[in-house]
Every structure is written in C-alpha cells, then in structure tokens.
Design an enzyme around this catalytic site. Structure first.
Site, PDB file in Angstrom:
ATOM      1  CB  SER A 146      55.830  32.273  -1.883  1.00  0.00           C
ATOM      2  OG  SER A 146      55.872  32.734  -0.551  1.00  0.00           O
ATOM      3  CD  GLU A 238      63.844  34.051  -1.055  1.00  0.00           C
ATOM      4  OE1 GLU A 238      62.729  33.872  -0.508  1.00  0.00           O
ATOM      5  OE2 GLU A 238      64.109  33.688  -2.214  1.00  0.00           O
TER       6      GLU A 238
END
Length: 297
Positions: A146, A238
């Site tokens: 991330s 995502e």
C-alpha cells in the site's frame, strides 16, 4: 473463490463501511491489533531483535530457518497515517516465516504529526543502516504494501539522486504510487473493493502532504531508469489497481524489468491475509528472490 476467502471478503466489506468514520487514534489501535494477530500465528517460527538507532524505529525479524542470504527492508502500509511497530511486524513476520528470509521491519514516523518527507527520511536512514551493518546492496530487497509500496519506489528515487548503491530488487504489494487519486480504477472498482475507499485515501493525502505530484510522493511521476527488477502484486477488485498497472508500465517504459500479477476477485493487499488464492503468489516471491539475489552467482 474459496469459501473461507468469501467469508473474509464479506467481513472486510462490513468493517470497511465503518472505517471511514473512525478517528485516526482508533484506526491506529485497530491496525496494531491486526498486526499482533498476524504475528501471533507465526511466533514459533521467528525471533525479534530491536535495532538501536536514534534516527528511526525498526526491528529485525529472523526466521528459525533461513533460506536466503539476504534481507528484506519492509515498509508498511496505512496511508502514511496508520501503522505502528506492532502493525509493521505483522506482515513483516508473515514474510520472514513464509519466505524464510530475514526482514528489517521499519516503523517510520506517521502523519499528520510528521508530514512528508519524514517517512522517506526514515526509510533512507534504515537502508543506510543496513549497508553500514555489513549488508551488501546486492543482498537487500525493498518490499512494501500500500503506502509502503509507493514508499519503496520513493526510496529508490532518493537512492538514485544521492548516487547510492541500489538494492537487488523491489517487491510492491498493492502499491499506492499516485496520490493524485486519478486512476480509472478509483471509479471502476469503488463498489468492488471491500477494504478501501477513495474518501479514506483523500483524508490520508490531506494529512500527509500537498505536493501530490512530486515523484517522492507519487513515484509514478518519477524517472525509474537504472532501477532494479520489480515484482508487483495487485487485486483485480481494488480501487488502487490503476496505481499498480501504471507503475508497471512506467517501469517498462524506463527500461526496467517488471512483473505485474493481478489476482482475480482479490482486494487491496490481499497477500497479507494469507488466503488460499495467494499461495502461488508466495511461490512467485520465492522465485523472484532466487532470481535477483543469486543472478550473478
């Protein structure tokens, strides 16, 4: 999709609806608890050793059985706002135990208390510490998920700027590489991603920096020429998928070796949850380390 994975995805979706309403303090507590849960599962497989440095907070995570003569410098996610040492040690422990390689787990300073470039400075100092400790750059792998996945590329840009020796390779898991939040997946996948929202990412950006197009913030705008090989993982569902795709394409256009793996029906940083569908991805990490750590031998 495996039944347990489906149940996990449903639970994440329920938690995701509440996450945008949580305070930074409560979110940090939750993230650290998640890290402890992940670490506990592998406590018999690893040992921890604190690094004493006035410049950053980090720990070594050492597997009982080491397969690779090298070390991963791991940079955690959390939007540059969340994630203390307990959270960082979660996925760092998972990597050490499942890949059988030593990990240097960095808990860099967080925003809004410490805005950009605090996290980058800590990452740079940790990398230099490994070099001074006797690790060759050829034995160091950068890995991040991330925000940490974007930070590893920002670190590589910093190393390039300062003419430092580059690491042997980079592994990025759902990297947040473009803080302008302009990829098409932010709109295309906003209903599919069970673990992240654009609203939350916007709040992280506001706390971290106003310089969103700076390559050390959004590395996708940087020059990657001369970078080591990359291995990138992303979930097809995502909202940050575009960040991985565009990062991969930029690496290729700069003449770098890059492998992009997009997992069907998976979400943001799905590898952290050790779902059945990620088993082959851990094998790919092993193969990548075999390639970049021993390619000259």
């Amino acid at each position: 999709m495996d039944l347990l994975t489906k149940l996990l995805k449903l639970n994440l979706s329920l938690i995701n609806k509440l996450a945008d309403k949580c305070s930074v303090e409560n979110s940090r507590i939750t993230m650290d608890k998640l890290g402890k849960i992940i670490s506990y599962r592998y406590k018999s497989h690893i040992t921890y050793r604190k690094i004493n440095s006035p410049d950053f907070q980090a720990e070594y995570i050492i597997p009982r059985k080491s397969r690779f003569d090298g070390i991963i410098l791991y940079l955690h996610g959390g939007g540059y706002v969340l994630g203390g040492m307990d959270y960082a040690k979660g996925f760092g422990t998972l990597l050490a135990a499942n890949i059988n390689i030593a990990v240097c787990c960095l808990a860099y300073r967080l925003a809004p208390e410490n805005k950009f470039p605090a996290a980058l400075i800590d990452a740079y100092n940790a990398y230099c510490y490994l070099l001074k400790s006797g690790y060759s750059s050829k034995n160091i792998i950068l890995c991040g998920e991330s925000a940490g996945g974007g930070l590893v590329y920002a670190l590589a840009l910093e190393l390039k700027l300062k003419n430092c020796l580059m690491p042997s390779g980079i592994i990025a898991i759902s990297p947040w590489s473009n803080l302008t939040l302009s990829g098409e997946s932010y709109n295309k996948n906003y209903k599919k991603d069970p673990s992240m929202t654009k609203k939350r990412l916007q709040s992280y950006v506001q706390m971290y920096t106003e310089q969103v197009r700076l390559p050390y913030v959004s590395p996708v705008f940087g020059d990657f020429s001369g970078f080591p090989p990359s291995l990138i993982f992303a979930g097809a569902d995502e909202i940050l998928l575009s960040d991985s795709v565009n990062l991969h394409q930029k690496l290729i256009s700069c003449g770098c070796r890059s492998i992009l793996n997009i997992a069907p029906e998976m979400w943001h940083v799905y590898l952290m949850y050790r779902v059945k569908e990620a088993e082959q991805d851990y094998k790919k990490i092993n193969d990548f380390l075999e390639d970049v750590l021993y390619e000259d031998q």
